[in-house]
Motif scaffolding. Structure first.
Motif, PDB file in Angstrom:
ATOM      1  N   PRO A  50       7.802 -49.409  11.862  1.00  0.00           N
ATOM      2  CA  PRO A  50       7.880 -48.171  12.650  1.00  0.00           C
ATOM      3  C   PRO A  50       6.767 -47.160  12.328  1.00  0.00           C
ATOM      4  CG  PRO A  50       9.761 -48.363  11.139  1.00  0.00           C
ATOM      5  CD  PRO A  50       9.040 -49.669  11.117  1.00  0.00           C
ATOM      6  N   LYS A 129       4.881 -33.770  13.023  1.00  0.00           N
ATOM      7  CA  LYS A 129       6.097 -34.409  12.498  1.00  0.00           C
ATOM      8  C   LYS A 129       5.847 -35.848  12.077  1.00  0.00           C
ATOM      9  CE  LYS A 129       9.508 -31.440  12.916  1.00  0.00           C
ATOM     10  NZ  LYS A 129      10.228 -30.973  11.730  1.00  0.00           N
ATOM     11  N   LEU A 130       4.997 -36.544  12.836  1.00  0.00           N
ATOM     12  CA  LEU A 130       4.862 -37.992  12.625  1.00  0.00           C
ATOM     13  C   LEU A 130       3.792 -38.346  11.601  1.00  0.00           C
ATOM     14  CD1 LEU A 130       5.193 -39.143  16.352  1.00  0.00           C
ATOM     15  CD2 LEU A 130       6.902 -39.443  14.544  1.00  0.00           C
ATOM     16  N   ARG A 155      14.358 -44.243   6.681  1.00  0.00           N
ATOM     17  CA  ARG A 155      14.002 -44.033   8.076  1.00  0.00           C
ATOM     18  C   ARG A 155      12.529 -43.639   8.175  1.00  0.00           C
ATOM     19  NH1 ARG A 155      17.693 -42.800  12.062  1.00  0.00           N
ATOM     20  NH2 ARG A 155      15.940 -42.520  13.433  1.00  0.00           N
ATOM     21  N   GLY A 157      10.520 -43.432  10.567  1.00  0.00           N
ATOM     22  CA  GLY A 157      10.175 -42.557  11.687  1.00  0.00           C
ATOM     23  C   GLY A 157      10.240 -41.103  11.296  1.00  0.00           C
ATOM     24  N   LYS A 158      11.074 -40.789  10.318  1.00  0.00           N
ATOM     25  CA  LYS A 158      11.187 -39.394   9.912  1.00  0.00           C
ATOM     26  C   LYS A 158      10.849 -39.279   8.432  1.00  0.00           C
ATOM     27  CE  LYS A 158      15.496 -39.053  11.498  1.00  0.00           C
ATOM     28  NZ  LYS A 158      16.699 -38.418  12.075  1.00  0.00           N
TER      29      LYS A 158
END
Ligand code: ADP
Ligand code: ADP
Lengths: 161, 110, 161, 110
Positions: A50, A129-130, A155, A157-158
């Motif tokens: 991801p 954020k990414l 996670r 993605g975060k």
């Protein structure tokens, strides 16, 4: 056209960074192919998951789209340059346009209550954020983004905040 | 990207194949607005076959949702994979949309 | 991202060459935008007319298409590099791919009687007809094309032969 | 590129807007083959609004012409500007196609 063919396969990637560059016309239709190329090159160096498919892909798409739309104002005489450098720890992406630049500090938070149903204004927010680091040059026409390849958190993605 | 629309129990279902990004979002927007113009009021966008969405794609969903609500209609979303869900959560758009896990769940709740 | 901003406008073009570069993903969909960029840059240096709209445009399209399709076999890990240099007399275009190359002398004449209704095989032929000079490197993965900006003959489209 | 088709006196007329090149020729090909499949036999491709054609575009015209002839049909071309005409002359394809100056001329000669 890139010189790091010595790195083909994932072994070489452990030692010194792979580098690849695109110089692109200011046309939104090429973004998908451009990001596809960068993702594919990254994958060849064993970067996956991801952090590649979400963080890298979306962050780079946003930066190139902004460079085309706002930096170069889709001017057919201007190009967007993308430089990527990848080692076994992280990937550094620089996206530069030929525009006047802007002040990234002046961009409002799209998650503030009054902005939530605005059709725009989420690109820079998503990059922030990414990506793990993001920095504009003084003029504001070039952005340098750093993404760590793996994060301890589950996670991906975060991975931050 | 390509997408196709179908009718299921009075709901216009749109499947998005591939990326929904700045280069192609206009097509999706136009298609849904045409259906809205034609009198349709219930819309489901299914993301089972969607690669990724960028901020422009999210923006199109927001503006479609608004336009549909203004006409007394409703837009639902279904089948967001984990990455897509993360995008909605980061941008807090998960609070704005009604998001179902499956197409069936979305259809049955209209 | 190009450094010849000093040439903006046509005056500068009279003195020393303008140079511009693209480095592109191997995707046919970007060809139109890429050629659009190059044509637009050329036009900014007062190069125009059928030599630009026909000879340059078609010749460069063919060379990039061949680089993507045959050179790089549409491999998402490979790029096509285009370098253009333009002065007041002529434009020099180099298109390089990351493929194995080929032997251009082995390509048959598409206007020979038996080939006329073949669906393919006209790309290299058109480059040869439309450009004033064309030369491949030894490996055959890079082509250098020269087009004179104006020709004495009236029908610019068929300026040679 | 975009193109649209219309029917004029039993002839399928295809207008090509923009470039007919390697990136988009498939669309034109599919459209014409679908009409051929559907029973149409007379085709006119009009280039009044065409920017330029590359070798792949020429190749599509050649293969369409062949397929149409195999079915007992006919393909004509019209409104080639000077640059496009040069391409047909250089490749000697002007000897393979029936090329009319105007749409009317092409239509009246079927
Ligand atoms: N490269 C850039 N050059 C100039 N302005 C930019 C650039 N990138 C972003 N901006 C400015 O920042 C604003 C916010 O961008 P973004 O967060 O991506 O949202 P959106 O693209 O939806 O407007 C843009 O509207 C634009 O004014
Ligand atoms: N850059 C290249 N790398 C490898 N082979 C090439 C390249 N360019 C052309 N060729 C070869 O030359 C042949 C003829 O090319 P061309 O005249 O453009 O016609 P077509 O593209 O229709 O085959 C191609 O089929 C290919 O085999």
């Amino acid at each position: 056209m890139n010189d790091e063919s010595a790195f083909a396969g994932s072994e070489g990637a452990e030692s010194r960074p792979a580098e690849f560059t695109l110089e692109l016309p200011s046309d939104l239709r090429m973004i998908e192919a451009a990001v596809g190329y960068l993702v594919s090159r990254c994958r060849a160096f064993a970067f996956e998951g991801p952090r590649l498919d979400l963080n890298f892909r979306v962050g780079v798409t946003e930066a190139i789209a902004n460079a085309v739309l706002y930096g170069n104002s889709s001017d057919p005489d201007k190009t967007v340059r993308v430089d990527v450098s990848l080692d076994d720890q992280r990937v550094v992406i620089c996206v530069a346009d030929e525009g006047e630049g802007f002040d990234p500090a002046g961009v409002p938070d799209p998650t503030a209550p009054g902005n939530l149903d605005s059709p725009g204004g989420r690109g820079l927010f998503l990059i922030r954020k990414l990506m793990d680091e993001i920095e504009y040059n003084d003029r504001g026409n070039a952005v340098r983004m750093v993404l760590v390849r793996t994060v301890p958190a589950r996670r991906s993605g975060k991975g931050k905040r | 990207m390509s997408f196709h629309t179908s009718q299921e129990n009075g709901v216009v279902v749109v499947d998005v194949d591939g990326q929904l990004i700045v280069g192609n979002r206009q097509e999706l927007k136009q298609k849904v607005l045409d259906e809205l113009e034609g009198g349709e009021r219930k819309f489901l966008i299914d993301f089972a076959n969607t690669g990724y969405i960028d901020s422009s794609g999210l923006g199109v969903l927001v503006s479609l949702s608004k336009k549909i609500r203004e006409q007394g209609g409703e837009l639902r979303l279904s089948n967001l994979n984990e990455d897509l869900r993360t995008l909605f959560e980061l941008t807090k758009l998960d609070t704005l949309f009604s998001i179902a896990d499956s197409r069936e769940e979305a259809l049955s709740s209209f």
